[in-house]
Design a protein around this motif. Structure first.
Motif, PDB file in Angstrom:
ATOM      1  N   LYS A 168       7.804   6.007  -5.001  1.00 45.73           N
ATOM      2  CA  LYS A 168       7.515   4.661  -4.530  1.00 45.73           C
ATOM      3  C   LYS A 168       8.432   3.645  -5.217  1.00 45.73           C
ATOM      4  CE  LYS A 168       4.067   6.234  -2.079  1.00 45.73           C
ATOM      5  NZ  LYS A 168       2.675   6.012  -2.455  1.00 45.73           N
ATOM      6  N   LYS A 171       0.816  -1.223   0.000  1.00 48.86           N
ATOM      7  CA  LYS A 171       0.000   0.000   0.000  1.00 48.86           C
ATOM      8  C   LYS A 171       0.847   1.270   0.000  1.00 48.86           C
ATOM      9  CE  LYS A 171      -3.414   2.503   2.778  1.00 48.86           C
ATOM     10  NZ  LYS A 171      -2.532   3.662   3.029  1.00 48.86           N
ATOM     11  N   ASP A 172       1.930   1.261   0.760  1.00 49.61           N
ATOM     12  CA  ASP A 172       2.762   2.454   0.878  1.00 49.61           C
ATOM     13  C   ASP A 172       3.996   2.402  -0.020  1.00 49.61           C
ATOM     14  OD1 ASP A 172       1.068   3.578   2.865  1.00 49.61           O
ATOM     15  OD2 ASP A 172       1.998   2.262   4.364  1.00 49.61           O
TER      16      ASP A 172
END
Length: 360
Positions: A97, A13-14
């Motif tokens: 990311k 998710k992160d």
């Protein structure tokens, strides 16, 4: 059968951004809400920057238009295509990311043969987190999937696999055909669901499609440049293929893997074959020289980073493909500019200094 749970997954998710290029309101996100809503979106608006793009509520996103691209990159913005989905690679530049998933806005949630909705993002994550096997082909395809393994005769010394850099997904309904094939088969649909993921062998190129694609940005990000396409350029619809050929050559050199197969998405509409032919016709001609170029490309041993590999490849593009057409000299320069922009925006500890788009 690949996992197709309709419940949201919080895997990475992160650590993952979803990049979407668009010229229209993003109503298609409603269908993807159960799968995409926990993740951060980077929307790259193409075309007229004064147009308002509507995004459904509840999504965490940043939206960048051409004015933002020019503001953030300055003169280096020349390497980002205009009026072409190749502009999506700007999203790769500004992401912080580890992983990227990119999808087109005419792609919807597909269903497997049992009728269950396919969580494409979850399958891409599984592909990226599991090793690849580019040096020896396993006849049961991906040996790391549940219910399968390495077959008899597979070398034990290679069973650990290598890091996976790219996960290339496929499409049900409208296949990714070139214009001549579209014209010959105007009504053809892809209805075959093949429940398989495989590593593309070392030394083998493939036509990468950017509409259902994920990759490890930390590994291969600097090579995921979608070239100069669209407005002011003599070619279009080869952006993802150019990135795929460059990426595959570099992955082979670095010892990383590229997977193709699952997951499927539902590609909803075919683009106009006559418009496509106008964009593609030089590429169709040029690819007969481009593919042998990439097949024979050799990177020196001192190319130990993706950036060094890409700069070396740009030199070979200039020297060899520049003889095919002067466009490739311009493209070689843009490849260098892209790497410079990547390094400038991705310096360690400098992430907070990167300007944002219209974060919502």
């Amino acid at each position: 059968m690949a996992e197709t749970s309709a419940s949201p997954t919080l895997l990475l998710k992160d650590e993952l951004d979803i990049v979407i290029p668009t010229i229209r309101n993003l109503d298609f996100l409603e269908m993807w809400r159960p799968f995409f809503q926990p993740y951060h979106l980077i929307i790259v608006q193409d075309g007229d920057p004064s147009k308002i793009i509507e995004v459904p509520g509840g999504f965490d996103y940043e939206l960048y238009n051409r004015n933002d691209i020019n503001r953030i990159l300055g003169p280096k913005a020349s390497c980002i295509s205009f009026k072409d989905s190749a502009c999506r690679c700007f999203g790769y530049l500004v992401s912080k990311k580890k992983y990227i998933f990119t999808i087109d806005d005419d792609c919807f949630v597909a269903k497997d043969p049992s009728g269950k909705e396919i969580n494409a993002l979850q399958q891409h994550i599984k592909n990226l987190l599991a090793p690849s096997t580019p040096f020896f082909f396993n006849t049961l395809y991906d040996p790391y999937r549940e219910g399968t393994d390495f077959v008899r005769g597979y070398p034990f010394s290679l069973r650990e696999g290598v890091p996976t850099a790219v996960s290339h997904g496929l499409w049900l309904n409208i296949p990714d055909y070139d214009a001549p094939t579209q014209l010959v088969k105007p009504l053809e649909k892809n209805t075959r669901f093949v429940d398989a993921v495989m590593t593309i062998p070392k030394g083998t190129l493939f036509p990468m499609c950017g509409m259902n694609l994920a990759f490890n940005r930390e590994l291969i990000g600097p090579a995921m440049y979608f070239g100069l396409m669209g407005d002011g350029q003599p070619i279009g619809r080869y952006d993802d293929m150019w990135a795929g050929w460059c990426t595959k050559v570099i992955c082979d050199h670095m010892g990383w893997g590229v997977k193709t197969g699952l997951p499927y998405i539902w590609h909803s509409k075919a683009s106009n074959p006559f418009v496509n032919l106008k964009k593609e016709y030089k590429g169709i001609y040029w690819q007969e020289e481009l593919i042998p170029f990439f097949q024979s490309a050799i990177l020196p041993k001192d190319c130990t980073t993706v950036q060094k590999c890409y700069i070396e490849l740009s030199k070979q593009v200039r020297a060899k493909l520049g003889k095919v057409d002067e466009y490739f000299i311009k493209l070689a320069d843009a490849m260098v500019t892209w790497v410079e922009a990547w390094d400038e925006l991705n310096q360690t500890g400098k992430s907070s200094e990167v300007p944002n788009g219209a974060a919502k």
